[in-house]
Scaffold this motif. Structure first.
Motif, PDB file in Angstrom:
ATOM      1  N   GLN A  10      59.172 -20.365  18.549  1.00  0.00           N
ATOM      2  CA  GLN A  10      58.262 -21.294  17.886  1.00  0.00           C
ATOM      3  C   GLN A  10      56.812 -20.901  18.132  1.00  0.00           C
ATOM      4  N   THR A  12      52.485 -21.717  16.774  1.00  0.00           N
ATOM      5  CA  THR A  12      51.536 -22.826  16.618  1.00  0.00           C
ATOM      6  C   THR A  12      50.938 -22.904  15.218  1.00  0.00           C
ATOM      7  N   SER A  13      51.213 -21.911  14.390  1.00  0.00           N
ATOM      8  CA  SER A  13      50.634 -21.853  13.044  1.00  0.00           C
ATOM      9  C   SER A  13      51.538 -22.569  12.044  1.00  0.00           C
ATOM     10  N   GLY A  59      50.369 -16.699  16.146  1.00  0.00           N
ATOM     11  CA  GLY A  59      50.928 -18.035  16.282  1.00  0.00           C
ATOM     12  C   GLY A  59      52.045 -18.338  15.302  1.00  0.00           C
ATOM     13  N   SER A  61      55.849 -18.585  13.926  1.00  0.00           N
ATOM     14  CA  SER A  61      57.235 -18.766  14.360  1.00  0.00           C
ATOM     15  C   SER A  61      58.107 -17.675  13.748  1.00  0.00           C
ATOM     16  N   HIS A 141      51.316 -29.787  10.594  1.00  0.00           N
ATOM     17  CA  HIS A 141      50.229 -29.266   9.759  1.00  0.00           C
ATOM     18  C   HIS A 141      50.117 -29.947   8.396  1.00  0.00           C
TER      19      HIS A 141
END
Length: 266
Positions: A10, A12-13, A59, A61, A141
């Motif tokens: 995983q 962060t984007s 970032g 996944s 997001h």
């Protein structure tokens, strides 16, 4: 079944890269049924993880399976319906290689019951995780981006005529992502690597993953990139990575991903 059938990292984007055909394992209980050709898993998307090894820095996944597409093809619908009606292709549990050579010993091909047995063991866990990760990303997001990463030999007469372009972008004929996104990627490919032919929605428009999960109305956008393997590796066994070629290709792929990440839905 307790064994792991996929790996998910995983990020962060807003982006998830799926690599459904990088697996090289065959289940121990099936190996005796495969032909000598089948045991070679030649039709693997070789070295895709290496090409996208920058994903973590951005970032992004990443999800990938451990088992070969010869076990079950994660980029085919569970009902086995053809994605390219009227054209040669391989099915949910392929019976032949891309060159139409049998994968199984005579009389040991999987029947409908065997296909149904494999679905919950290998296909469903991958798709459940892929769906869950897209939902996690969207919850954070407000939207999710999916990049389906593939590669294939440049010349396969049974599947397509002539030599395949290096960059084969697919957006399910414009249905899996927002207008202009895939077109911008195509233009970028032509500018960054003009020596490599590029096409959008040509022979490969996007498989099941792109078509199923790319739902712009639900703020999930999907693009497939099928790479011709001559751009980064030897196309014959043992399918060695060409460091010089891959070293030139990686920065181009990185720019594709950076551009895709820059997309913000309206």
């Amino acid at each position: 079944m307790t064994q792991e059938v996929f790996k998910l990292r995983q990020g962060t984007s807003p982006l998830l890269i799926s690599m459904p055909h990088v697996g090289t394992l065959l289940p121990d209980d099936l190996k005796s049924a495969f032909s000598d050709v089948g045991l070679q898993v030649d039709d693997t998307d070789w070295h895709i993880e290496d090409l996208y090894d920058f994903a973590g820095e951005l970032g992004v996944s990443v999800i990938r399976p451990f088992y070969s597409r010869y076990t079950i093809d994660l980029n085919r619908p569970a009902d086995g319906k053809s994605l390219y009606p009227g054209q040669n292709t391989t099915g949910l549990c392929p019976l032949t290689t891309f060159d139409n050579v049998p994968l199984y010993k005579p009389g040991m091909e999987p029947d409908q019951a065997e296909v149904a047995r494999r679905l919950p063991l290998y296909w469903k866990p991958y798709h459940a995780a892929l769906q869950a990760e897209l939902e996690r990303i969207r919850s954070i997001h407000g939207y999710a981006l999916l990049w389906d990463a593939h590669s294939i030999r440049s010349v396969i007469p049974h599947l397509f005529e002539g030599e395949l372009p290096v960059f084969n972008f697919g957006s399910a004929s414009g249905e899996s992502c927002a207008p202009g996104v895939a077109e911008a990627l195509l233009k970028q490919a032509q500018e960054l690597a003009p020596h490599y032919p590029a096409v959008l929605n040509g022979r490969f428009k996007g498989g099941y993953i792109t078509r199923n999960y790319g739902q712009p109305a639900n703020k999930v956008y999907a693009v497939q990139l099928e790479l011709a393997q001559r751009s980064y590796m030897e196309e014959q066994a043992p399918y060695a990575l060409d460091a010089a070629l891959s070293g030139k290709l990686k920065p181009v792929l990185r720019e594709f991903i950076r551009s895709y990440l820059a997309f913000k839905p309206s």
